[in-house]
Design an enzyme around this catalytic site. Structure first.
Site, PDB file in Angstrom:
ATOM      1  N   SER A 258      -9.352  26.697   8.544  1.00  0.00           N
ATOM      2  CA  SER A 258      -8.025  27.288   8.523  1.00  0.00           C
ATOM      3  C   SER A 258      -7.386  27.165   7.136  1.00  0.00           C
ATOM      4  CB  SER A 258      -7.156  26.647   9.609  1.00  0.00           C
ATOM      5  OG  SER A 258      -6.020  27.424   9.864  1.00  0.00           O
TER       6      SER A 258
ATOM      7  N   ASP B 112      -9.189  36.750  14.907  1.00  0.00           N
ATOM      8  CA  ASP B 112      -8.728  35.383  14.681  1.00  0.00           C
ATOM      9  C   ASP B 112      -7.445  35.132  15.470  1.00  0.00           C
ATOM     10  OD1 ASP B 112      -6.992  33.343  13.184  1.00  0.00           O
ATOM     11  OD2 ASP B 112      -8.957  33.034  12.250  1.00  0.00           O
TER      12      ASP B 112
ATOM     13  N   HIS C 226     -10.157  30.397  16.520  1.00  0.00           N
ATOM     14  CA  HIS C 226      -9.690  29.946  15.215  1.00  0.00           C
ATOM     15  C   HIS C 226     -10.309  28.576  14.957  1.00  0.00           C
ATOM     16  CE1 HIS C 226      -7.086  29.925  11.710  1.00  0.00           C
ATOM     17  NE2 HIS C 226      -6.653  28.706  12.023  1.00  0.00           N
TER      18      HIS C 226
END
Length: 467
Positions: free
Chosen positions: A201, A297, A364
């Site tokens: 991330s 995502d 994610h």
């Protein structure tokens, strides 16, 4: 060790699972970006010590204070390190923690009262799972490496270098990065035979932006690679026609002094905010880079494409939380986002030294969780490619040299072709999405084109060849 590799599997929530980030209806436009920290917390703390995973203690970087390398509140930064042994004694994996960004004084003042802005609130121990696991059966390629998780407490993907004296805020991400690398080099990383910089991330974005800098810490003989997991944040238009993420990034870059640390080759022809978007940077990264990302995502859908601030009537409320509840028009909007992602990586994918896996998961971060990294019940890719083991199919992402090794499969790779593979989704999955079948997005891979029985016994490999 003649090569190094890593395993990953398509995420467990790939078409049926619920997105892990929630609670957006109670947040204002500014606070919504804290949701990524909540998602990361889920990965690290709530569930992921199911198999008595190794707990690794927090080490504060004592030398950081004299360098001004401190968290938002001025406390020392830290990392969790499990020492390598055996064949992995001189191999290093650095995992950069994710957790959103803060783009205003107000947001950063709040953040410094959390583990994302102060080591006072950090967990004293973290469970090492997924790519950090210490078990060979769960992490066969990295289990005995030196594995380090660098904690994230600056709010700018380890890129800022500024301060706000009135609010008592220190924006020292770049200094934290440098101090941590210097400390680890002094503890043996300078002797590494091979090193991998990874991140999830906001940490995945950092692994892209710091990739070449990481390479420069080592002599040329050291094999160095980078992996970005869920770090391909796009400069996309949201459902209201605005650019929510660009507005956020503009605040981060301006407030935290990020512009001075961005790649010069990008800054020379684009504005600083654009150069914080990885799509404008990946083409110029010189070090071999692997991108692992979901085309749908979940964080970007919830926080960038369809945040509540862009959806005051709540039309996207159900779709945002559960993709099976998306309408046909909403699916088409998400499909356009997928296409934008594919277009963003076209040039990058043509490089022989790079690799990528862009799947059609609503997810994610896929490398930190054990169930999405390597597990018996990991999902398959269209039921087309199975491992040598007579179990569920999965995929192996492999970095390797052209030298011989004892892998038993290297013969397949002599004369391999670098191809793009598209795999279809089954009709029942398509019905779940209320639309026509959505294909798994393009996968950067290679296969042995002259081997007629390839699919009977070979892995599907995602490969970055060494020069």
């Amino acid at each position: 060790m003649k090569f190094f590799s890593f395993w990953a599997v398509a995420v467990a929530v790939c078409l049926f699972g619920m997105w892990v980030v929630d609670g957006f209806s109670e947040m204002n436009e500014e606070d919504i970006f804290y949701a990524e920290a909540n998602a990361s917390y889920y990965i690290e703390s709530k569930a992921y010590n199911p198999n008595n995973a190794l707990l690794v203690g927090l080490t504060l970087i004592k030398s950081a204070a004299t360098k001004g390398a401190v968290c938002l509140d001025g406390t020392l930064p830290g990392y969790h390190w499990h020492r390598g042994y055996g064949s992995g004694a001189n191999s290093w994996l650095i995992q950069l923690e994710g957790g959103g960004w803060c783009n205003s004084v107000r947001a950063c003042v709040y953040r410094k009262t959390t583990r994302r802005g102060s080591s006072n609130y950090m967990e004293k121990q973290l469970a090492f799972t997924g790519i950090l696991s210490s078990k060979a059966v769960e992490n066969p390629d990295f289990f005995n490496w030196n594995r380090v998780k660098l904690r994230y407490c600056d709010g700018a993907s380890f890129m800022g270098d500024s301060e706000h004296k009135a609010a008592q805020l220190q924006f020292r991400g770049q200094r934290i990065w440098s101090a941590a690398m210097e400390d680890l080099m002094s503890k043996g990383m300078r002797y590494a035979n091979q090193a991998l910089l990874s991140g999830c991330s906001a940490g995945g974005l950092a692994s892209i932006l710091h990739c070449d800098e990481f390479r420069n810490f080592f002599p040329r003989k050291t094999r160095v690679k980078c992996l970005s997991d869920a770090g391909l944040f796009l400069d996309a238009v949201d459902i209201s026609g605005g650019r929510t993420l660009r507005n956020l990034y503009g605040g981060v870059v301006g407030l935290q002094g990020v512009q001075n640390n961005l790649p010069r080759i990008c800054i020379n022809h684009l504005d600083p905010t654009s150069c914080f978007f990885p799509q404008n940077v990946i083409g110029n990264v010189k070090t071999p880079l692997f991108i692992l990302n979901a085309a749908y995502d979940s964080w970007q859908i919830q926080s960038s494409l369809a945040p509540p601030s862009a959806d005051p009537a709540g039309y996207w409320s159900n779709c945002r939380k559960d993709h099976s509840k998306c309408s046909a028009s909403q699916i088409q909007f998400l499909q356009r986002f997928r296409n934008q992602m594919l277009n963003a990586i076209k040039g990058f994918s043509r490089s022989r030294q790079n690799g990528l896996f862009i799947n059609s998961c609503f997810a994610h971060c896929q490398s930190e969780r054990q169930d999405t990294w390597f597990a018996d019940n990991s999902p398959v890719l269209g039921n087309k490619v199975c491992l040598i083991k007579p179990r569920n199919c999965s995929l192996r992402l492999l970095y390797f040299s052209k030298e011989k090794s004892n892998s038993g499969s290297v013969a397949l790779f002599l004369g391999l072709l670098h191809l793009l593979l598209e795999i279809g989704i089954s009709t029942d999955q398509a019905r779940r999405l209320l639309t026509v079948p959505i294909p798994v997005t393009i996968v950067a891979t290679i296969w042995f084109s002259d081997e007629p029985n390839f699919y009977q016994f070979a892995h599907l490999y995602m490969v970055i060849l060494l020069d």
